[in-house]
Design a protein around this motif. Structure first.
Motif, mmCIF file in Angstrom:
data_model
loop_
_atom_site.group_PDB
_atom_site.id
_atom_site.type_symbol
_atom_site.label_atom_id
_atom_site.label_comp_id
_atom_site.label_asym_id
_atom_site.label_seq_id
_atom_site.Cartn_x
_atom_site.Cartn_y
_atom_site.Cartn_z
ATOM 1 N N LYS A 32 0.837 -1.202 0.000
ATOM 2 C CA LYS A 32 0.000 0.000 0.000
ATOM 3 C C LYS A 32 0.875 1.255 0.000
ATOM 4 O O LYS A 32 0.514 2.273 -0.583
ATOM 5 N N HIS A 33 2.036 1.192 0.655
ATOM 6 C CA HIS A 33 2.912 2.357 0.826
ATOM 7 C C HIS A 33 4.228 2.239 0.051
ATOM 8 O O HIS A 33 5.179 2.952 0.362
ATOM 9 N N TRP A 34 4.273 1.388 -0.955
ATOM 10 C CA TRP A 34 5.544 1.118 -1.636
ATOM 11 C C TRP A 34 6.147 2.362 -2.277
ATOM 12 O O TRP A 34 7.362 2.528 -2.290
ATOM 13 N N LYS A 35 5.338 3.273 -2.796
ATOM 14 C CA LYS A 35 5.888 4.464 -3.460
ATOM 15 C C LYS A 35 6.667 5.329 -2.473
ATOM 16 O O LYS A 35 7.785 5.758 -2.764
ATOM 17 N N LEU A 41 13.923 4.994 0.588
ATOM 18 C CA LEU A 41 15.103 4.158 0.380
ATOM 19 C C LEU A 41 16.028 4.754 -0.678
ATOM 20 O O LEU A 41 17.261 4.716 -0.521
ATOM 21 N N LEU A 42 15.465 5.324 -1.726
ATOM 22 C CA LEU A 42 16.302 5.973 -2.738
ATOM 23 C C LEU A 42 17.053 7.171 -2.161
ATOM 24 O O LEU A 42 18.220 7.400 -2.485
ATOM 25 N N GLU A 43 16.380 7.932 -1.293
ATOM 26 C CA GLU A 43 17.024 9.091 -0.656
ATOM 27 C C GLU A 43 18.281 8.714 0.113
ATOM 28 O O GLU A 43 19.193 9.519 0.236
ATOM 29 N N GLU A 44 18.295 7.504 0.669
ATOM 30 C CA GLU A 44 19.479 7.062 1.412
ATOM 31 C C GLU A 44 20.695 6.940 0.505
ATOM 32 O O GLU A 44 21.822 7.097 0.955
ATOM 33 N N TRP A 45 20.460 6.646 -0.756
ATOM 34 C CA TRP A 45 21.557 6.406 -1.699
ATOM 35 C C TRP A 45 21.837 7.611 -2.583
ATOM 36 O O TRP A 45 22.988 7.925 -2.866
ATOM 37 N N ILE A 46 20.775 8.247 -3.066
ATOM 38 C CA ILE A 46 20.924 9.327 -4.039
ATOM 39 C C ILE A 46 20.058 10.494 -3.578
ATOM 40 O O ILE A 46 18.830 10.415 -3.611
ATOM 41 N N VAL A 47 20.677 11.577 -3.155
ATOM 42 C CA VAL A 47 19.944 12.710 -2.599
ATOM 43 C C VAL A 47 19.140 13.440 -3.689
ATOM 44 O O VAL A 47 18.032 13.892 -3.437
ATOM 45 N N ASP A 48 19.675 13.527 -4.881
ATOM 46 C CA ASP A 48 19.018 14.262 -5.969
ATOM 47 C C ASP A 48 17.948 13.394 -6.633
ATOM 48 O O ASP A 48 18.268 12.440 -7.346
ATOM 49 N N PRO A 49 16.664 13.715 -6.452
ATOM 50 C CA PRO A 49 15.592 12.909 -7.036
ATOM 51 C C PRO A 49 15.618 12.863 -8.566
ATOM 52 O O PRO A 49 15.056 11.960 -9.176
ATOM 53 N N GLU A 63 12.031 -5.837 -7.214
ATOM 54 C CA GLU A 63 13.322 -6.298 -7.743
ATOM 55 C C GLU A 63 14.486 -5.723 -6.940
ATOM 56 O O GLU A 63 15.496 -6.388 -6.739
ATOM 57 N N TRP A 64 14.356 -4.500 -6.477
ATOM 58 C CA TRP A 64 15.456 -3.818 -5.803
ATOM 59 C C TRP A 64 15.492 -4.064 -4.300
ATOM 60 O O TRP A 64 16.556 -3.999 -3.689
ATOM 61 N N PHE A 65 14.331 -4.300 -3.688
ATOM 62 C CA PHE A 65 14.266 -4.399 -2.232
ATOM 63 C C PHE A 65 13.568 -5.678 -1.809
ATOM 64 O O PHE A 65 12.672 -6.159 -2.488
ATOM 65 N N GLU A 66 13.973 -6.193 -0.677
ATOM 66 C CA GLU A 66 13.409 -7.435 -0.155
ATOM 67 C C GLU A 66 12.938 -7.215 1.287
ATOM 68 O O GLU A 66 13.688 -7.446 2.231
ATOM 69 N N PRO A 67 11.699 -6.747 1.440
ATOM 70 C CA PRO A 67 11.195 -6.561 2.800
ATOM 71 C C PRO A 67 11.130 -7.888 3.558
ATOM 72 O O PRO A 67 10.785 -8.915 2.989
ATOM 73 N N ILE A 68 11.471 -7.834 4.817
ATOM 74 C CA ILE A 68 11.420 -9.014 5.678
ATOM 75 C C ILE A 68 10.607 -8.651 6.909
ATOM 76 O O ILE A 68 10.875 -7.641 7.567
ATOM 77 N N TYR A 69 9.628 -9.448 7.217
ATOM 78 C CA TYR A 69 8.764 -9.200 8.376
ATOM 79 C C TYR A 69 9.394 -9.775 9.636
ATOM 80 O O TYR A 69 9.828 -10.923 9.659
ATOM 81 N N CYS A 70 9.434 -8.947 10.683
ATOM 82 C CA CYS A 70 9.850 -9.393 12.018
ATOM 83 C C CYS A 70 8.729 -9.006 12.974
ATOM 84 O O CYS A 70 8.384 -7.829 13.079
ATOM 85 N N GLY A 71 8.171 -9.973 13.642
ATOM 86 C CA GLY A 71 7.031 -9.717 14.506
ATOM 87 C C GLY A 71 7.373 -9.033 15.817
ATOM 88 O O GLY A 71 6.506 -8.491 16.485
ATOM 89 N N MET A 72 8.647 -9.016 16.172
ATOM 90 C CA MET A 72 9.036 -8.419 17.449
ATOM 91 C C MET A 72 10.388 -7.726 17.278
ATOM 92 O O MET A 72 11.283 -8.250 16.629
ATOM 93 N N VAL A 73 10.508 -6.553 17.877
ATOM 94 C CA VAL A 73 11.773 -5.812 17.888
ATOM 95 C C VAL A 73 12.086 -5.495 19.338
ATOM 96 O O VAL A 73 11.223 -5.027 20.079
ATOM 97 N N ARG A 90 11.248 12.312 7.757
ATOM 98 C CA ARG A 90 11.189 11.235 6.769
ATOM 99 C C ARG A 90 9.986 10.325 7.008
ATOM 100 O O ARG A 90 9.282 9.957 6.085
ATOM 101 N N THR A 91 9.732 9.967 8.241
ATOM 102 C CA THR A 91 8.717 8.965 8.526
ATOM 103 C C THR A 91 7.303 9.518 8.551
ATOM 104 O O THR A 91 6.358 8.755 8.410
ATOM 105 N N THR A 92 7.122 10.812 8.693
ATOM 106 C CA THR A 92 5.774 11.353 8.708
ATOM 107 C C THR A 92 5.071 11.139 7.365
ATOM 108 O O THR A 92 3.855 11.134 7.304
ATOM 109 N N ARG A 93 5.819 10.909 6.307
ATOM 110 C CA ARG A 93 5.207 10.630 5.002
ATOM 111 C C ARG A 93 4.376 9.359 5.031
ATOM 112 O O ARG A 93 3.416 9.210 4.305
#
Length: 96
Positions: A32-35, A41-49, A63-73, A90-93
């Motif tokens: 739902k929030h992939w965009k 994630l792109l911002e971490e690597w390349i600042v210029d959009p 293809e570029w990212f592999e999300p992994i679910y962890c039920g507890m942190v 960053r996270t308020t988006r």
């Protein structure tokens, strides 16, 4: 930097929805929030959009990212959790 080095130094994102209790629900949230997640994630690597891939799709995200679910942190550090201002910006988006 090699792919292995990148994979060994990953980030963790906590999903802001207490109703998510399993991997299937978490992956639905990510889809739902992939965009927004892709841009963060792109911002971490390349600042210029302007240098980001112009055609960002869910397929390319997968293809570029592999999300992994962890039920507890677990926070094992002593003291309160500190949040940097740039992290909040960053996270308020994800919450809007």
């Amino acid at each position: 930097m090699t792919l292995q080095e990148v994979q060994e130094d990953t980030d963790v994102y906590l999903i802001p929805d207490e109703s998510i209790t399993n991997a299937k629900q978490a992956y639905r949230y990510i889809e739902k929030h992939w965009k927004t997640l892709f841009e963060v994630l792109l911002e971490e690597w390349i600042v210029d959009p302007n240098l980001w891939p112009q055609k960002r799709t869910l397929k390319l995200f997968r293809e570029w990212f592999e999300p992994i679910y962890c039920g507890m942190v677990w926070d094992l550090a002593p003291g309160p959790i500190e949040v940097e201002d740039w992290v909040l910006a960053r996270t308020t988006r994800f919450l809007s």
